[in-house]
Design a protein around this motif. Structure first.
Motif, PDB file in Angstrom:
ATOM      1  N   VAL A  79       8.026   2.702   0.392  1.00 58.23           N
ATOM      2  CA  VAL A  79       7.921   2.144   1.742  1.00 58.23           C
ATOM      3  C   VAL A  79       9.304   1.718   2.242  1.00 58.23           C
ATOM      4  CG1 VAL A  79       5.565   1.333   1.406  1.00 58.23           C
ATOM      5  CG2 VAL A  79       7.452  -0.214   0.963  1.00 58.23           C
ATOM      6  N   ASN A  80       9.470   1.701   3.544  1.00 58.53           N
ATOM      7  CA  ASN A  80      10.718   1.212   4.131  1.00 58.53           C
ATOM      8  C   ASN A  80      10.735  -0.306   4.026  1.00 58.53           C
ATOM      9  OD1 ASN A  80      11.585   3.763   4.918  1.00 58.53           O
ATOM     10  ND2 ASN A  80      10.445   3.656   6.837  1.00 58.53           N
ATOM     11  N   LYS A  81      11.842  -0.837   3.563  1.00 54.49           N
ATOM     12  CA  LYS A  81      11.981  -2.284   3.427  1.00 54.49           C
ATOM     13  C   LYS A  81      12.944  -2.786   4.494  1.00 54.49           C
ATOM     14  CE  LYS A  81      11.094  -1.944  -1.464  1.00 54.49           C
ATOM     15  NZ  LYS A  81      11.688  -1.891  -2.789  1.00 54.49           N
ATOM     16  N   ILE A  82      12.614  -3.923   5.071  1.00 56.34           N
ATOM     17  CA  ILE A  82      13.446  -4.531   6.107  1.00 56.34           C
ATOM     18  C   ILE A  82      14.135  -5.743   5.524  1.00 56.34           C
ATOM     19  CG2 ILE A  82      13.451  -5.682   8.352  1.00 56.34           C
ATOM     20  CD1 ILE A  82      10.901  -4.055   9.003  1.00 56.34           C
TER      21      ILE A  82
END
Length: 91
Positions: A79-82
């Motif tokens: 998943v993309n992490k912010i």
């Protein structure tokens, strides 16, 4: 063990701060397999973004958007992490 999942439908009229309990009527137990995500930004969210931006203040990115709450483990592989601690996005 399977996760237990619920959706929290935020209602600004009932919100009394982050330290208070969530009202039962704003929680719905869901089957995450059949759950369908929102297809559009809620109008209250857009109005909030517009007003806070007009005032020039920092604001929450997920205001008035239903939140999925999950009791158990969640696989976040891929998943993309912010990273909220880095410089703000330029517009």
């Amino acid at each position: 063990m399977k996760n237990k999942n619920a959706v929290y439908f935020y209602n600004k009229e009932n919100y009394k701060g982050p330290a208070t309990d969530i009202p039962d009527e704003e929680i719905q137990i869901i089957d995450i397999i059949s759950y369908q995500e929102c297809s559009a930004l809620p109008s209250d969210t857009l109005a909030y973004f517009t007003e806070e931006h007009r005032k020039g203040v920092k604001f929450g990115m997920f205001a008035h958007i239903p939140h999925i709450l999950s009791l158990g483990n969640i696989n976040v592989k891929g998943v993309n992490k912010i990273n909220w601690s880095v410089a703000p996005v330029q517009t």
